[in-house]
Design an enzyme around this catalytic site. Sequence first.
Site, PDB file in Angstrom:
ATOM      1  CB  ALA A   5      45.937  55.970  43.606  1.00 43.15           C
TER       2      ALA A   5
ATOM      3  CG  ASN B 128      55.323  62.111  46.657  1.00 39.31           C
ATOM      4  OD1 ASN B 128      55.198  60.949  47.032  1.00 39.31           O
ATOM      5  ND2 ASN B 128      56.498  62.663  46.473  1.00 39.31           N
TER       6      ASN B 128
ATOM      7  CE  LYS C 118      48.475  54.762  37.248  1.00 37.80           C
ATOM      8  NZ  LYS C 118      49.308  53.877  38.061  1.00 37.80           N
TER       9      LYS C 118
ATOM     10  CB  CYS D 292      49.250  46.122  38.116  1.00 38.05           C
ATOM     11  SG  CYS D 292      48.624  45.119  39.494  1.00 38.05           S
TER      12      CYS D 292
ATOM     13  CG  MET E 158      42.932  53.224  42.472  1.00 38.88           C
ATOM     14  SD  MET E 158      42.552  54.292  43.886  1.00 38.88           S
ATOM     15  CE  MET E 158      41.179  55.237  43.215  1.00 38.88           C
ATOM     16  CB  VAL E 159      42.010  46.338  41.442  1.00 41.45           C
ATOM     17  CG1 VAL E 159      41.175  45.075  41.618  1.00 41.45           C
ATOM     18  CG2 VAL E 159      42.917  46.213  40.230  1.00 41.45           C
TER      19      VAL E 159
END
Length: 585
Positions: free
Chosen positions: A369, A347, A268, A225, A143-144
């Site tokens: 995330a 989810n 990913k 992304c 995660m940025v």
Amino acid sequence: MSEEDETIFDIGEKLLLLYPLQGANRKWKKVKVVGRKRCKEQKNGSSFKYTLEFYKDPEEELIETRLLHLEWKRPEKDISDEKAPKEKKRKHESEEKQKKNEAEDAPSSSAVVESVPRPLKKKRGDSIGNIPMSAIRYILAPMVGASELPFRILCRRYGASIAYTPMMLSSRFAVDEAYRAEEFQTCPEDRPLVAHFAANDPEAFVASALAVQSQCDAIDLNLGCPQRVAHAGHFGSFLLDEADRSLVLQLVSAIARHPQIKVPMFVKIRLLSTVDETLQLCRQLIEAGAALIAIHARHRVSLVNRSGPTARDGPALLDQVKVIRQSLHKLHHTEGLRIVPIIANGNIRNWQDIQDNLAFTEAEGVMSAEGILDDPAVFNRGKGIDKLQLAQEYLQLVEQYPTKLKSVVFHTRRMCRAELERYQLLQECINAASVEVVREVVKKMVGYRDRNDFVYDALKEQREKEAEARRKVEEGRRKEFEARMVRKAKREGKPTDFYLLQGAAIPTIAELQEMRQLVTDGKKDAAFARWKEQHGQHCWAYHLETTKCTRDRTCPFLHAEATATREACTASNPTGKPTDMEVYG
């Protein structure tokens, strides 16, 4: 006993196990097979060792055992038969298997086994490089600005078994030591670790992998992304078009087949428009050398059309992950396709979601995330941890491993949202000018809770509601701009993204240096005019003002990191389409 006669248990299969294994207080417990590996020698009539997880019982740890010598049974078997000898059990299993074969009109029991997804078989043992298979079970997503070192350590303390770094630009990482030092931080506690890169240049990607491989356990390519910055830089999910497939496979194989890169290559991705398209992509990635594929089970986004098959909102499509994994295993049996772990992303909000996800998709692991941002202890086997305690732990880690204030504010706001609202401290957290201010906000909340002396302020709540409404309006300006530009292009008969491409090119480091020199020489107007022409959709203050841009997400302009060269942005995307920077890598 020969291996052909041995009962083989499948990943995800549920059994009843008499547990503890010894002693007088044993009872039947439901377990699930979550791993299997072939042993060098046969023992107790078995060539396999199984990893068992106690189903819906987080108090118990995973166990590894050669299952056949224990007292076990399948759930549908009568408990009164628990004293049956092993030979009777095996005969019963053989009869059950035969019934299943006849029901499915299968020619032989081996044909039935081949139709079921098989567990992983690794030539170098039960691992991927130096990463044990058990470590890919519970994964902190890239995660940025959010999967930075202090947060990674916090999540590891509460059950995350492996973590990804934030997204790093390979074009900068390969050539800029200052960028590497700022964007990549780690420590001995931070393993196993996956270094997560945005890339569209194989040479820069290889250079980045060589620079970081001694401090990580795998290299990951970002093909997920969906934000505007990825559109402008032509990476992430915007490399998933068929036109870029050759480039993507070059990126993967450049790492996987490089003789000097010793860590495995991960990827990913997001879902493509159809299951068949995503399956074909996964197959090609495996053939190119990918050792693990994480699937964010939502579609990639179209910046012009934010609905339909490319919309990224809504529940994750876990059914597609399940079909893709099963199909890949069938391709292994029919065509010899190499088996790699498939990770399900989406989810995940709590421990039960995790168990349901694993059982349904049959994936080797789950990645979180959103869920882990709200609860860094989401992988803690259902044992809830006080959110203020988590925030205090995180701030202690920030003191030990300093990180950007933006990340500190973000994490505190996410994990303590309910408490911040309850004690009317949300705006104080959002507007914090230092980490110390954030620490004082958390201290106030702990004090209010422990003393039970909080006094509600109606006027303050009204002011905060107005501030929140203004923030949402400001954050919506960029989308309003995009919508206006699309409508304008349609009225004029131009391609819908025509105006979205004007001034979208990401500035390079050299260009920023030239413009700073112009400003220093008293030619700010000339520099600004040049900026407006070439980079008009990007934030001038973010790149060129000493105070930076203070509007953050409310700024209608793009906050994209400068690239090393123009080629890094435009080599495979001459248009340089605009994107956004949010939290996901």
